[in-house]
Design a protein around this motif. Structure first.
Motif, PDB file in Angstrom:
ATOM      1  N   ASN A 196      -6.075  -5.239  -1.151  1.00  0.00           N
ATOM      2  CA  ASN A 196      -5.577  -6.431  -1.830  1.00  0.00           C
ATOM      3  C   ASN A 196      -5.991  -6.436  -3.292  1.00  0.00           C
ATOM      4  O   ASN A 196      -5.187  -6.718  -4.176  1.00  0.00           O
ATOM      5  CB  ASN A 196      -6.157  -7.694  -1.182  1.00  0.00           C
ATOM      6  N   LEU A 197      -7.272  -6.147  -3.516  1.00  0.00           N
ATOM      7  CA  LEU A 197      -7.789  -6.152  -4.888  1.00  0.00           C
ATOM      8  C   LEU A 197      -7.046  -5.110  -5.721  1.00  0.00           C
ATOM      9  O   LEU A 197      -6.587  -5.404  -6.838  1.00  0.00           O
ATOM     10  CB  LEU A 197      -9.295  -5.850  -4.862  1.00  0.00           C
ATOM     11  N   ILE A 198      -6.887  -3.914  -5.159  1.00  0.00           N
ATOM     12  CA  ILE A 198      -6.181  -2.860  -5.894  1.00  0.00           C
ATOM     13  C   ILE A 198      -4.741  -3.294  -6.168  1.00  0.00           C
ATOM     14  O   ILE A 198      -4.208  -3.100  -7.256  1.00  0.00           O
ATOM     15  CB  ILE A 198      -6.230  -1.529  -5.101  1.00  0.00           C
ATOM     16  N   GLY A 199      -4.120  -3.956  -5.171  1.00  0.00           N
ATOM     17  CA  GLY A 199      -2.752  -4.445  -5.342  1.00  0.00           C
ATOM     18  C   GLY A 199      -2.644  -5.448  -6.484  1.00  0.00           C
ATOM     19  O   GLY A 199      -1.783  -5.313  -7.357  1.00  0.00           O
ATOM     20  N   TRP A 200      -3.553  -6.445  -6.488  1.00  0.00           N
ATOM     21  CA  TRP A 200      -3.511  -7.467  -7.547  1.00  0.00           C
ATOM     22  C   TRP A 200      -3.738  -6.861  -8.918  1.00  0.00           C
ATOM     23  O   TRP A 200      -3.087  -7.236  -9.893  1.00  0.00           O
ATOM     24  CB  TRP A 200      -4.542  -8.570  -7.272  1.00  0.00           C
ATOM     25  N   ILE A 201      -4.684  -5.912  -8.991  1.00  0.00           N
ATOM     26  CA  ILE A 201      -4.934  -5.266 -10.283  1.00  0.00           C
ATOM     27  C   ILE A 201      -3.660  -4.587 -10.778  1.00  0.00           C
ATOM     28  O   ILE A 201      -3.293  -4.699 -11.951  1.00  0.00           O
ATOM     29  CB  ILE A 201      -6.101  -4.261 -10.168  1.00  0.00           C
ATOM     30  N   HIS A 202      -2.942  -3.936  -9.870  1.00  0.00           N
ATOM     31  CA  HIS A 202      -1.697  -3.272 -10.279  1.00  0.00           C
ATOM     32  C   HIS A 202      -0.650  -4.272 -10.751  1.00  0.00           C
ATOM     33  O   HIS A 202       0.063  -4.028 -11.717  1.00  0.00           O
ATOM     34  CB  HIS A 202      -1.139  -2.414  -9.141  1.00  0.00           C
ATOM     35  N   VAL A 203      -0.560  -5.425 -10.054  1.00  0.00           N
ATOM     36  CA  VAL A 203       0.410  -6.443 -10.464  1.00  0.00           C
ATOM     37  C   VAL A 203       0.100  -6.913 -11.881  1.00  0.00           C
ATOM     38  O   VAL A 203       0.982  -6.955 -12.746  1.00  0.00           O
ATOM     39  CB  VAL A 203       0.385  -7.633  -9.471  1.00  0.00           C
ATOM     40  N   ASN A 260       0.809  -1.224   0.000  1.00  0.00           N
ATOM     41  CA  ASN A 260       0.000   0.000   0.000  1.00  0.00           C
ATOM     42  C   ASN A 260       0.835   1.263   0.000  1.00  0.00           C
ATOM     43  O   ASN A 260       0.516   2.229  -0.688  1.00  0.00           O
ATOM     44  CB  ASN A 260      -0.922   0.029   1.213  1.00  0.00           C
ATOM     45  N   GLU A 261       1.923   1.234   0.793  1.00  0.00           N
ATOM     46  CA  GLU A 261       2.780   2.416   0.848  1.00  0.00           C
ATOM     47  C   GLU A 261       3.443   2.612  -0.514  1.00  0.00           C
ATOM     48  O   GLU A 261       3.557   3.721  -1.013  1.00  0.00           O
ATOM     49  CB  GLU A 261       3.866   2.264   1.919  1.00  0.00           C
ATOM     50  N   TRP A 262       3.802   1.486  -1.100  1.00  0.00           N
ATOM     51  CA  TRP A 262       4.474   1.496  -2.380  1.00  0.00           C
ATOM     52  C   TRP A 262       3.565   2.086  -3.457  1.00  0.00           C
ATOM     53  O   TRP A 262       4.012   2.780  -4.373  1.00  0.00           O
ATOM     54  CB  TRP A 262       4.884   0.059  -2.709  1.00  0.00           C
ATOM     55  N   LEU A 263       2.261   1.819  -3.341  1.00  0.00           N
ATOM     56  CA  LEU A 263       1.303   2.361  -4.307  1.00  0.00           C
ATOM     57  C   LEU A 263       0.862   3.773  -3.937  1.00  0.00           C
ATOM     58  O   LEU A 263       0.077   4.385  -4.648  1.00  0.00           O
ATOM     59  CB  LEU A 263       0.061   1.461  -4.386  1.00  0.00           C
ATOM     60  N   GLY A 264       1.331   4.279  -2.794  1.00  0.00           N
ATOM     61  CA  GLY A 264       0.957   5.624  -2.378  1.00  0.00           C
ATOM     62  C   GLY A 264      -0.465   5.714  -1.873  1.00  0.00           C
ATOM     63  O   GLY A 264      -1.105   6.764  -1.987  1.00  0.00           O
ATOM     64  N   ALA A 286     -11.285 -12.386 -15.619  1.00  0.00           N
ATOM     65  CA  ALA A 286     -12.444 -13.069 -15.039  1.00  0.00           C
ATOM     66  C   ALA A 286     -12.179 -13.404 -13.574  1.00  0.00           C
ATOM     67  O   ALA A 286     -13.065 -13.257 -12.724  1.00  0.00           O
ATOM     68  CB  ALA A 286     -12.760 -14.335 -15.835  1.00  0.00           C
ATOM     69  N   VAL A 287     -10.943 -13.843 -13.268  1.00  0.00           N
ATOM     70  CA  VAL A 287     -10.605 -14.170 -11.874  1.00  0.00           C
ATOM     71  C   VAL A 287     -10.701 -12.918 -11.001  1.00  0.00           C
ATOM     72  O   VAL A 287     -11.271 -12.936  -9.901  1.00  0.00           O
ATOM     73  CB  VAL A 287      -9.190 -14.793 -11.796  1.00  0.00           C
ATOM     74  N   LEU A 288     -10.182 -11.800 -11.484  1.00  0.00           N
ATOM     75  CA  LEU A 288     -10.250 -10.553 -10.721  1.00  0.00           C
ATOM     76  C   LEU A 288     -11.703 -10.172 -10.452  1.00  0.00           C
ATOM     77  O   LEU A 288     -12.073  -9.778  -9.349  1.00  0.00           O
ATOM     78  CB  LEU A 288      -9.573  -9.415 -11.487  1.00  0.00           C
ATOM     79  N   LEU A 289     -12.524 -10.320 -11.487  1.00  0.00           N
ATOM     80  CA  LEU A 289     -13.915  -9.883 -11.382  1.00  0.00           C
ATOM     81  C   LEU A 289     -14.734 -10.844 -10.531  1.00  0.00           C
ATOM     82  O   LEU A 289     -15.386 -10.439  -9.559  1.00  0.00           O
ATOM     83  CB  LEU A 289     -14.501  -9.784 -12.796  1.00  0.00           C
ATOM     84  N   ILE A 290     -14.681 -12.151 -10.884  1.00  0.00           N
ATOM     85  CA  ILE A 290     -15.543 -13.129 -10.222  1.00  0.00           C
ATOM     86  C   ILE A 290     -14.946 -13.557  -8.881  1.00  0.00           C
ATOM     87  O   ILE A 290     -15.644 -13.782  -7.909  1.00  0.00           O
ATOM     88  CB  ILE A 290     -15.773 -14.349 -11.142  1.00  0.00           C
ATOM     89  N   GLY A 291     -13.613 -13.648  -8.822  1.00  0.00           N
ATOM     90  CA  GLY A 291     -12.966 -14.140  -7.612  1.00  0.00           C
ATOM     91  C   GLY A 291     -12.817 -13.081  -6.533  1.00  0.00           C
ATOM     92  O   GLY A 291     -12.883 -13.369  -5.354  1.00  0.00           O
ATOM     93  N   PHE A 292     -12.593 -11.821  -6.933  1.00  0.00           N
ATOM     94  CA  PHE A 292     -12.314 -10.772  -5.945  1.00  0.00           C
ATOM     95  C   PHE A 292     -13.396  -9.698  -5.914  1.00  0.00           C
ATOM     96  O   PHE A 292     -14.006  -9.442  -4.881  1.00  0.00           O
ATOM     97  CB  PHE A 292     -10.970 -10.091  -6.237  1.00  0.00           C
TER      98      PHE A 292
END
Ligand code: CUA
Length: 265
Positions: free
Chosen positions: A20-27, A2-6, A77-83
Motif C-alpha cells: 500500500n505504501l509503495i502504491g501511494w508513493i507511486h501515485v 501490485n501487478e500493475w507496478l510489477g 509528511a503524511v506519507l512519512l508520519i502517517g504510513f
C-alpha cells in the motif's frame, strides 16, 4: 495495483501494508511528475524571449508556487508520519514472543547462507570458533553440548511452516550481507558482530505459489541484497514454505538424521 507496478507476488501477512505504501508513493510521484512537467512546459512558453525581451527583476508575484510547495511538503509528511513510521515501528517493535514463533538463526558468509534451527528441544547448541570447519561445520556447532545434539543446520535451505510467525536472527561471519526475500517483503542487512531479529508470517506455501503462478519450478529465494564481494551474485538461498504438518515431518526427520552418529566419521 501490485501487478500493475510489477511487484513480485505477495506471500507474507504484513506485506499488504508495505505494498500500500509503495502504491501511494507511486501515485503521488506520478502527480508530481505530471505537475512539474506541465509547469516546465508552461514556463518555457510563458517566459520565452520574444515575449520578454528585457529581463524582469521583480520575479514571481503570485502565491501559486508557494501553495504547491506547501502541498508537496504536507503530502510527504503524511506519507512519512502517517504510513512509513507506524509501519516501521510495528515491524521493529512488535516482535512476537519467541515461544509462539519459530526461531531460526541465519548467518551470512561469503557466499552462502547458514541456517540453524534449535531442534525439538528449542535450545540452540553452543557454537565455538575452534570447531568451525568450512566444509563440515560452517557454524562451529558443538554436537557434544546437550542443547546442540538435536540442532539442525543446512546450507542455503530455509524450511518454514506457513501461517506461523518466523523470527530470523540474522548474523554475519565476515562482511555485511543483506537477507532479502521479495515475496515476504523482507530485507535486512546482516552485520558482523550484531544479531538482528526480523520477523514475518509466510502465508503461501511453495506448492500453492507454484500452482498460483503456473510454474512448477518456482522457488522462494533469499537474495543477498548487499554487494559483498566477487561471489555476491551467486549468494542465494532457497526458502521452502510448507504446511505445518509437512514442516514438522521435515523438522523431526532432519533433526534425527543430523543427531545420529555419522557412520563414516
Ligand atoms: Cu552476500 Cu552479497
Amino acid at each position: 495495483m501490485n501487478e500493475w507496478l510489477g511487484m513480485p507476488p505477495l506471500a507474507a501477512a504484513h506485506g499488504g501494508q508495505i505494498d500500500n505504501l509503495i502504491g501511494w508513493i507511486h501515485v503521488f510521484m506520478l502527480i508530481l511528475f505530471v505537475g512539474w512537467g506541465a509547469f516546465f512546459v508552461y514556463v518555457l512558453a510563458r517566459f520565452r524571449k520574444s515575449r520578454n525581451p528585457v529581463a524582469d527583476y521583480t520575479g514571481v508575484t503570485g502565491n501559486a508556487s508557494k501553495y504547491s510547495e506547501i502541498a508537496v511538503a504536507v503530502i510527504e509528511a503524511v506519507l512519512l508520519i502517517g504510513f512509513a513510521i507506524p509501519l516501521w515501528a510495528a515491524r521493529i517493535g512488535d516482535i512476537p514472543p519467541e515461544n509462539e514463533a519459530l526461531v531460526v538463526q541465519v548467518t551470512g558468509e561469503q557466499f552462502a547462507w547458514n541456517i540453524h534451527y534449535a531442534g525439538p528441544d528449542g535450545k540452540f547448541g553452543r557454537t565455538d570458533i575452534k570447531l568451525l570447519d568450512l566444509q563440515s561445520n560452517p557454524l562451529g556447532l558443538d554436537r557434544s553440548d546437550p542443547a546442540g545434539v538435536d540442532d539442525i543446520t543446512t546450507l542455503n535451505q530455509l524450511y518454514l511452516p506457513a501461517n506461523k510467525p518466523i523470527i530470523v536472527k540474522l548474523r554475519s561471519k565476515d562482511v555485511i550481507h543483506s537477507f532479502g526475500v521479495p515475496e515476504f517483503r523482507v530485507k535486512q542487512d546482516a552485520i558482523p558482530g550484531l544479531t538482528i531479529p526480523i520477523w514475518f508470517v509466510p502465508t503461501v506455501t511453495t506448492a500453492e505459489m507454484r500452482k498460483r503462478l503456473g510454474n512448477d519450478a518456482f522457488q522462494y529465494e533469499i537474495a543477498c541484497a548487499q554487494l559483498c564481494g566477487l561471489g555476491h551474485a551467486r549468494m542465494r538461498g532457497f526458502v521452502t514454505v510448507q504446511s505445518a504438518e509437512e514442516f514438522q515431518t521435515w523438522f523431526d526427520t532432519t533433526s534425527k538424521e543430523q543427531s545420529a552418529p555419522d557412520p563414516f566419521r
